[in-house]
Motif scaffolding. Structure first.
Motif, PDB file in Angstrom:
ATOM      1  N   TYR A 255       0.833  -1.205   0.000  1.00 27.64           N
ATOM      2  CA  TYR A 255       0.000   0.000   0.000  1.00 27.64           C
ATOM      3  C   TYR A 255       0.863   1.249   0.000  1.00 27.64           C
ATOM      4  O   TYR A 255       0.578   2.226  -0.708  1.00 27.64           O
ATOM      5  CB  TYR A 255      -0.912  -0.029   1.223  1.00 27.64           C
ATOM      6  N   ASP A 256       1.945   1.222   0.762  1.00 27.12           N
ATOM      7  CA  ASP A 256       2.855   2.361   0.819  1.00 27.12           C
ATOM      8  C   ASP A 256       3.482   2.632  -0.545  1.00 27.12           C
ATOM      9  O   ASP A 256       3.609   3.785  -0.968  1.00 27.12           O
ATOM     10  CB  ASP A 256       3.944   2.089   1.858  1.00 27.12           C
ATOM     11  N   SER A 257       3.860   1.569  -1.253  1.00 28.94           N
ATOM     12  CA  SER A 257       4.488   1.733  -2.560  1.00 28.94           C
ATOM     13  C   SER A 257       3.510   2.344  -3.566  1.00 28.94           C
ATOM     14  O   SER A 257       3.885   3.230  -4.355  1.00 28.94           O
ATOM     15  CB  SER A 257       4.990   0.378  -3.063  1.00 28.94           C
ATOM     16  N   LEU A 258       2.250   1.898  -3.532  1.00 29.32           N
ATOM     17  CA  LEU A 258       1.250   2.448  -4.446  1.00 29.32           C
ATOM     18  C   LEU A 258       0.980   3.926  -4.155  1.00 29.32           C
ATOM     19  O   LEU A 258       0.855   4.741  -5.068  1.00 29.32           O
ATOM     20  CB  LEU A 258      -0.050   1.642  -4.344  1.00 29.32           C
ATOM     21  N   CYS A 259       0.895   4.260  -2.863  1.00 33.04           N
ATOM     22  CA  CYS A 259       0.661   5.658  -2.495  1.00 33.04           C
ATOM     23  C   CYS A 259       1.852   6.532  -2.869  1.00 33.04           C
ATOM     24  O   CYS A 259       1.676   7.691  -3.278  1.00 33.04           O
ATOM     25  CB  CYS A 259       0.369   5.753  -0.996  1.00 33.04           C
ATOM     26  N   ASP A 260       3.066   5.993  -2.727  1.00 29.25           N
ATOM     27  CA  ASP A 260       4.262   6.739  -3.124  1.00 29.25           C
ATOM     28  C   ASP A 260       4.265   7.029  -4.613  1.00 29.25           C
ATOM     29  O   ASP A 260       4.703   8.097  -5.048  1.00 29.25           O
ATOM     30  CB  ASP A 260       5.521   5.947  -2.748  1.00 29.25           C
ATOM     31  N   MET A 261       3.782   6.085  -5.415  1.00 29.84           N
ATOM     32  CA  MET A 261       3.737   6.302  -6.856  1.00 29.84           C
ATOM     33  C   MET A 261       2.815   7.464  -7.209  1.00 29.84           C
ATOM     34  O   MET A 261       3.121   8.270  -8.092  1.00 29.84           O
ATOM     35  CB  MET A 261       3.269   5.020  -7.556  1.00 29.84           C
ATOM     36  N   VAL A 262       1.701   7.575  -6.483  1.00 33.89           N
ATOM     37  CA  VAL A 262       0.785   8.678  -6.731  1.00 33.89           C
ATOM     38  C   VAL A 262       1.384   9.999  -6.275  1.00 33.89           C
ATOM     39  O   VAL A 262       1.402  10.992  -7.009  1.00 33.89           O
ATOM     40  CB  VAL A 262      -0.567   8.426  -6.033  1.00 33.89           C
ATOM     41  N   ALA A 263       1.889  10.018  -5.029  1.00 32.46           N
ATOM     42  CA  ALA A 263       2.340  11.266  -4.422  1.00 32.46           C
ATOM     43  C   ALA A 263       3.673  11.751  -4.977  1.00 32.46           C
ATOM     44  O   ALA A 263       3.880  12.965  -5.140  1.00 32.46           O
ATOM     45  CB  ALA A 263       2.440  11.100  -2.905  1.00 32.46           C
ATOM     46  N   PHE A 264       4.586  10.827  -5.276  1.00 31.90           N
ATOM     47  CA  PHE A 264       5.940  11.223  -5.669  1.00 31.90           C
ATOM     48  C   PHE A 264       6.281  10.865  -7.110  1.00 31.90           C
ATOM     49  O   PHE A 264       7.379  11.171  -7.577  1.00 31.90           O
ATOM     50  CB  PHE A 264       6.956  10.587  -4.723  1.00 31.90           C
ATOM     51  N   GLY A 265       5.351  10.199  -7.802  1.00 35.74           N
ATOM     52  CA  GLY A 265       5.542   9.899  -9.207  1.00 35.74           C
ATOM     53  C   GLY A 265       4.599  10.689 -10.089  1.00 35.74           C
ATOM     54  O   GLY A 265       5.023  11.524 -10.894  1.00 35.74           O
ATOM     55  N   LEU A 266       3.302  10.466  -9.913  1.00 34.98           N
ATOM     56  CA  LEU A 266       2.311  11.123 -10.756  1.00 34.98           C
ATOM     57  C   LEU A 266       2.121  12.591 -10.408  1.00 34.98           C
ATOM     58  O   LEU A 266       2.028  13.443 -11.302  1.00 34.98           O
ATOM     59  CB  LEU A 266       0.974  10.387 -10.656  1.00 34.98           C
ATOM     60  N   ALA A 267       2.031  12.908  -9.120  1.00 35.70           N
ATOM     61  CA  ALA A 267       1.740  14.295  -8.722  1.00 35.70           C
ATOM     62  C   ALA A 267       2.793  15.285  -9.222  1.00 35.70           C
ATOM     63  O   ALA A 267       2.438  16.306  -9.822  1.00 35.70           O
ATOM     64  CB  ALA A 267       1.576  14.383  -7.201  1.00 35.70           C
ATOM     65  N   PRO A 268       4.099  15.054  -9.019  1.00 35.32           N
ATOM     66  CA  PRO A 268       5.084  16.002  -9.554  1.00 35.32           C
ATOM     67  C   PRO A 268       5.072  16.077 -11.082  1.00 35.32           C
ATOM     68  O   PRO A 268       5.269  17.149 -11.657  1.00 35.32           O
ATOM     69  CB  PRO A 268       6.427  15.461  -9.037  1.00 35.32           C
ATOM     70  N   ALA A 269       4.835  14.925 -11.742  1.00 33.20           N
ATOM     71  CA  ALA A 269       4.795  14.923 -13.201  1.00 33.20           C
ATOM     72  C   ALA A 269       3.628  15.769 -13.719  1.00 33.20           C
ATOM     73  O   ALA A 269       3.779  16.564 -14.654  1.00 33.20           O
ATOM     74  CB  ALA A 269       4.672  13.486 -13.716  1.00 33.20           C
ATOM     75  N   ILE A 270       2.466  15.608 -13.106  1.00 33.55           N
ATOM     76  CA  ILE A 270       1.303  16.404 -13.518  1.00 33.55           C
ATOM     77  C   ILE A 270       1.498  17.868 -13.140  1.00 33.55           C
ATOM     78  O   ILE A 270       1.072  18.777 -13.874  1.00 33.55           O
ATOM     79  CB  ILE A 270       0.028  15.826 -12.873  1.00 33.55           C
ATOM     80  N   LEU A 271       2.166  18.113 -12.022  1.00 33.03           N
ATOM     81  CA  LEU A 271       2.435  19.490 -11.596  1.00 33.03           C
ATOM     82  C   LEU A 271       3.280  20.227 -12.625  1.00 33.03           C
ATOM     83  O   LEU A 271       2.935  21.352 -13.049  1.00 33.03           O
ATOM     84  CB  LEU A 271       3.131  19.472 -10.234  1.00 33.03           C
ATOM     85  N   VAL A 272       4.383  19.628 -13.061  1.00 34.26           N
ATOM     86  CA  VAL A 272       5.246  20.298 -14.035  1.00 34.26           C
ATOM     87  C   VAL A 272       4.548  20.389 -15.392  1.00 34.26           C
ATOM     88  O   VAL A 272       4.708  21.380 -16.127  1.00 34.26           O
ATOM     89  CB  VAL A 272       6.610  19.576 -14.148  1.00 34.26           C
TER      90      VAL A 272
END
Length: 270
Positions: free
Chosen positions: A85-102
Motif C-alpha cells: 500500500y505504501d508503494s502504491l501511495c508513493d507512486m501517486v504522491a511522488f511519481g504522478l503528482a510532480p509529473a502532472i504538476l510540471v
C-alpha cells in the motif's frame, strides 16, 4: 496415511499459520493514506492552476511518508499489505503528482514555441513518472539485500521535493523565455534520471535519535526553528525546500565524482 491429510483438513495451529489475516493495522495505514491524500490533492490543485498549494501538498505527503514506516516499526505493526500500500501511495504522491504538476504549469507556455517543444514538455513529464515507477519497483525488489546505510538512486520523495519545490518557486514569478521553460522540464528529467541511476545516497538510517551529539551541532536545532518561523513571512518556503532537496539530489553524483578523483590521485601517487 494420516486421517487429517486424507480428509483434506488441517489441524487448528496449521490452519492459522496458512490462513492470511483478514484485518490491517489501522495506524500506519492511516498515515500512508495521508501520503495518498497529499498526492491526490496536489494533482487536483495543479489541474486547477494553484501550483503553490500543489507544491505544499507534495511536501505534506512527504511528512506522512516519513512517519508511516517509523510508526509501524515503533509499534511492531509492519505487514506485507502495508508495504504494498505504501508503494502504491508513493507512486501517486511522488511519481504522478510532480509529473502532472510540471506538466500543468509549463505545457501551455512551452507549446507557444512550437509543436516540438510541446512534445518535449509532455515527454519530460512522462519520463519522470516512468522513472519514479522504476525506482519504486527496484527498491521493493532489492529491499531485503540492499545496504541500509545508502539508497541506490535518488529516493522518489526527494526527487518529488526537488521538482515540486522548483515549480512552486518559478510559479511565483513570470517565466517569459523558452530557456527558463526548458530548464523547468529539464529539472524533472534530471530528477527522473537520478532516481534510476546507481548513485549512492546517504539514507540516514544509522542515526541514533536517542544518542548524544557534539554540542556545536546543537546550534543547528534553533537555526532550523528560526528559518521555519521566518519562511511563511518572507515566502522562503519554496526556496528553502528546493535548496535542501536540490542539494541532496546532486550529492549523489558529486560524491561519486569526488571518490573517482580521489582514487585517481591515490593511484598516481603510488
Amino acid at each position: 496415511m494420516n486421517a487429517e491429510r486424507d480428509s483434506g483438513e488441517l489441524p487448528p495451529a496449521a490452519d492459522e499459520a496458512v490462513r492470511p489475516g483478514r484485518g490491517v493495522y489501522w495506524l500506519p495505514n492511516l498515515l500512508t493514506t495521508g501520503t495518498l491524500f497529499g498526492g491526490f490533492y496536489a494533482i487536483v490543485a495543479a489541474i486547477d492552476g494553484n501550483f503553490s498549494r500543489a507544491g505544499t501538498a507534495v511536501f505534506i505527503a512527504m511528512v506522512f511518508d516519513g512517519l508511516d514506516g517509523r510508526v509501524a516499526r515503533w509499534t511492531n505493526t509492519q505487514s506485507e499489505f502495508g508495504k504494498e500500500y505504501d508503494s502504491l501511495c508513493d507512486m501517486v504522491a511522488f511519481g504522478l503528482a510532480p509529473a502532472i504538476l510540471v506538466y500543468q504549469w509549463g505545457i501551455e507556455r512551452i507549446a507557444d514555441y512550437g509543436q516540438f517543444w510541446e512534445r518535449f514538455g509532455w515527454l519530460a513529464a512522462f519520463f519522470y513518472a516512468v522513472a519514479a515507477g522504476l525506482r519504486l519497483a527496484r527498491f521493493n525488489s532489492r529491499a531485503a539485500v540492499a545496504d541500509k546505510r545508502y539508497f541506490e538512486g535518488l529516493p522518489s520523495p526527494s526527487a518529488a521535493g526537488t521538482v515540486a519545490g522548483f515549480i512552486w518557486l518559478v510559479s511565483e514569478v513570470e517565466v517569459d523565455s523558452l530557456a527558463r521553460l526548458v530548464l523547468a522540464f529539464m529539472v524533472s528529467i534530471v530528477a527522473g534520471a537520478l532516481m534510476v541511476s546507481k548513485f549512492a545516497y546517504w539514507s540516514g538510517k544509522e542515526l541514533n535519535l536517542r544518542g548524544r551529539i557534539p554540542w556545536v551541532y546543537a546550534l543547528v536545532i534553533p537555526l532550523i526553528y528560526v528559518l521555519a518561523s521566518l519562511a511563511p513571512q518572507l515566502s522562503l518556503a519554496p526556496q528553502l525546500l528546493l535548496a535542501f532537496f536540490g542539494t541532496y539530489a546532486i550529492s549523489g553524483p558529486v560524491v561519486w565524482g569526488w571518490r573517482k578523483l580521489f582514487r585517481k590521485k591515490r593511484h598516481a601517487e603510488h
